[in-house]
Design an enzyme around this catalytic site. Sequence first.
Site, short mmCIF file in Angstrom:
data_model
loop_
_atom_site.label_atom_id
_atom_site.label_comp_id
_atom_site.label_asym_id
_atom_site.label_seq_id
_atom_site.Cartn_x
_atom_site.Cartn_y
_atom_site.Cartn_z
N ASP A 32 21.80 5.73 -21.02
CA ASP A 32 22.25 4.49 -21.47
C ASP A 32 21.56 3.20 -20.70
O ASP A 32 21.09 3.70 -19.52
CB ASP A 32 23.72 4.40 -21.27
CG ASP A 32 24.42 3.25 -21.63
OD1 ASP A 32 24.10 2.72 -22.65
OD2 ASP A 32 25.27 2.80 -20.96
N THR B 84 22.64 0.20 -20.23
CA THR B 84 23.49 -0.89 -19.19
C THR B 84 23.92 0.41 -18.08
O THR B 84 24.57 1.28 -18.20
CB THR B 84 24.73 -1.32 -19.86
OG1 THR B 84 24.31 -2.03 -20.93
CG2 THR B 84 25.57 -2.20 -18.98
N ASP C 196 27.69 5.74 -17.92
CA ASP C 196 28.62 5.19 -16.94
C ASP C 196 30.21 4.59 -17.73
O ASP C 196 31.20 4.48 -17.05
CB ASP C 196 28.27 4.22 -15.94
CG ASP C 196 27.72 2.87 -16.69
OD1 ASP C 196 27.68 2.84 -17.96
OD2 ASP C 196 27.41 1.99 -16.03
#
Length: 773
Positions: free
Chosen positions: A298, A300, A532
């Site tokens: 991912d 971010t 996350d």
Amino acid sequence: MIGSLQGLTSDEVAERVAAGQVNHAPSATSRSLGSIIKANTLTWFNLVIGSMWAVMLIVAPVQDSLFGFAIVANTAIGIVQEYRAARALEKLSVIGAARPVVRRDGSDIAIEASAIVLGDCIVLTTGDQLVVDGVILDSQGLEIDESLLTGEADPVDKATGDEAMSGSFVVAGGGLMQATRVGRDSFAAGLTEQAKKFHLTNSELRDAISGFIRVVSFLLLPIGALLLYSQVVRADASWPDAIRGTIAGMVTMVPEGLVLLTSIAMAVSVIRLASRKVLVQDMPAVEVLARVDTICVDKTGTLTEPGMHVRDLVLVHGTVEQAASALGALASVESSPNPTLQAVAEAYPAPGWPVEASVPFSSARKWSGAGFGAEGTWIIGAPEMVLDADDPVLAQAQALAADGSRVLALGRLDGPLDAEAPVTALVPQALVLIDQRLRADAAQTVAYFLEQGVTVKVISGDNAVTVGAIAALAGVPGADAPVDARTLPTDQAELAEVVSQSSVFGRVTPSQKQAMVDALHSKGATIAMTGDGVNDVLALKSADLGISMGSGSAATRAVAQLVLLDNKWSVMPSVVTEGRRVLGNIERVSDVFLTKSFYAILISIATGVFAVQFPFLPRHLTLIGALTIGIPGFFLALMPNTERFRPGFFKRVLLFTAPAGAICAAAAFASYGWALRVGETVPAAQSAATVTLFIVAMAVLLQSARPLNLIRLGIVGAMILAFVGVLLIPPLSKFFALSLAPERYAVVAIVVGVLGAAAVAVATKITDRWRRA
């Protein structure tokens, strides 16, 4: 009955604790010392070998019972290492564990999940995993994903009075829940208690080894019966000697130390990873690390630093003051803002507008909104999701995203809010630019994976242009051609082609992330997924290896096999190296252990067919096993190894061990037979067979230890010196019943051993071509 929004009082909590109404549930990683001892001692092979040890202690000198003491020592080492690993896991689990927020005496406090009591009022925010069952007391646009429990992909809207199940997680909005079932009574605990029990190694590696051991176990009884019959009836040996020979052959067939070393290697890896603040929540993850060929990340929180801040506000219509007030109002409405809305809230204070209706942000919608009465209805979200395709502001937003900034569109809506319908006819007022910084170690980590032949794919819910810009800075190939996930096909075969050919994807929904992982699986990829956010949960669950940041949501950490507690993606190269060390070294020690099983089976069969006394005393095989397998194998299993994983582990092991075991058996039996043929006594012939077998087995060890270095050569040299010491030091040679007198049998034993060693080298050179194919 729905409880108070003020939560329980301290006295009520104390009453429930005293009554045992506490959330004590099975732990996924915890192991007691008693369970570790039980798992290591109460095994089928320990029962078989222990029984033979007891018999041997009765009928033979203690020297012939050394194999039993070795089993005790090995089991003790295994218990110590696994206990250390279990304690390391427990310590890290405390750091990485979710801490639910409960309301008690009117105040919100974070507590351990195990401290929740029946009737507690639990505060729910986006990203939280529900750790108990309950009933919703208050809902503020609360949406809960129950797919991990029910398989239903769509989030469920929760209103006051609705039930919620443990194991589900919040994907949008917030609210309050009263705990109605805790501990083992909760839905998830009752459903998965057996599955959550600690499994040391439920893996491809251990499955292959266990398969071989099962085959050996079926052979033990018939070969043991053949040996005993041949010793007593045809070789006319005494019962004690017959039993000694039979047990010697049967014990050597069992590669019991291989299972132990595999467990130790994995346990040591857990301890090493723990020192790097990597929490291993599922032991087989150590092995999977070495097999990963595709890593999906991912943007971010993985490629970029955690935390964001507003860089600029680009006005489209209206005034800056009005846009700033709307941004502050929208951010204040969100009960559990994500990092983007948190950055907006920090930049723009709430103006105090009255809220009449609201829709919380979700990863699927990619927008949030609220109605403020006379101030109007406002929406903030991804430009592609809230603006019309022909709106010129959309093109302006795409251009601003090209430098890696996250761009949000702020607009006014004339109609009512509808969470289920696409946004239409939004009048854009401003574009918000939010900065994200690339992690300092991101480019170096990406370069490592590319060098190791691991494909890196960036899958993000952000704008495709923004994702491409960040991915380019990190050095991800194909970042110049990012794919907007809204254009992806829904057919899995077509999706697999697109996903395998492209590397960077933006505007990916949570369900699409999962579909992309499944599509890559259909192409035969072994996938690690890092994330996350709550939008990563489904993909993490589908990946072969789910990796969460320690700062990630509680739901993300709960489903991941690895948790990077320091939030450092740069630790991943050392994590992969650890996995390769385990898999490569276990393959190396499997070569010598299974070679022993092969030559024990063949020598036992030959002894039965030719009706001679068994060529070895049990102490001889214990000595050879210790010096050519057990002791060096222990060191080899823990040494550095950076070789890349190649599929076909068990096939390669068999290609090595079958010919090597046959050569060992043929050489040892030939040396033994020749000594008997020229009139040597059985003890002298057994010494000859032992010397020959040691030489050939040492050649097997040298071949399996490749590539050789000074440390490995030193280990081999030490084993040779130890064996020579046994032959030349009278107390040791007497203890092990070995001698190497200057007789013809001694010369023949050495010559046959050297010829066998040469044959092992030639056979290995031939089989290496197939093993590397």
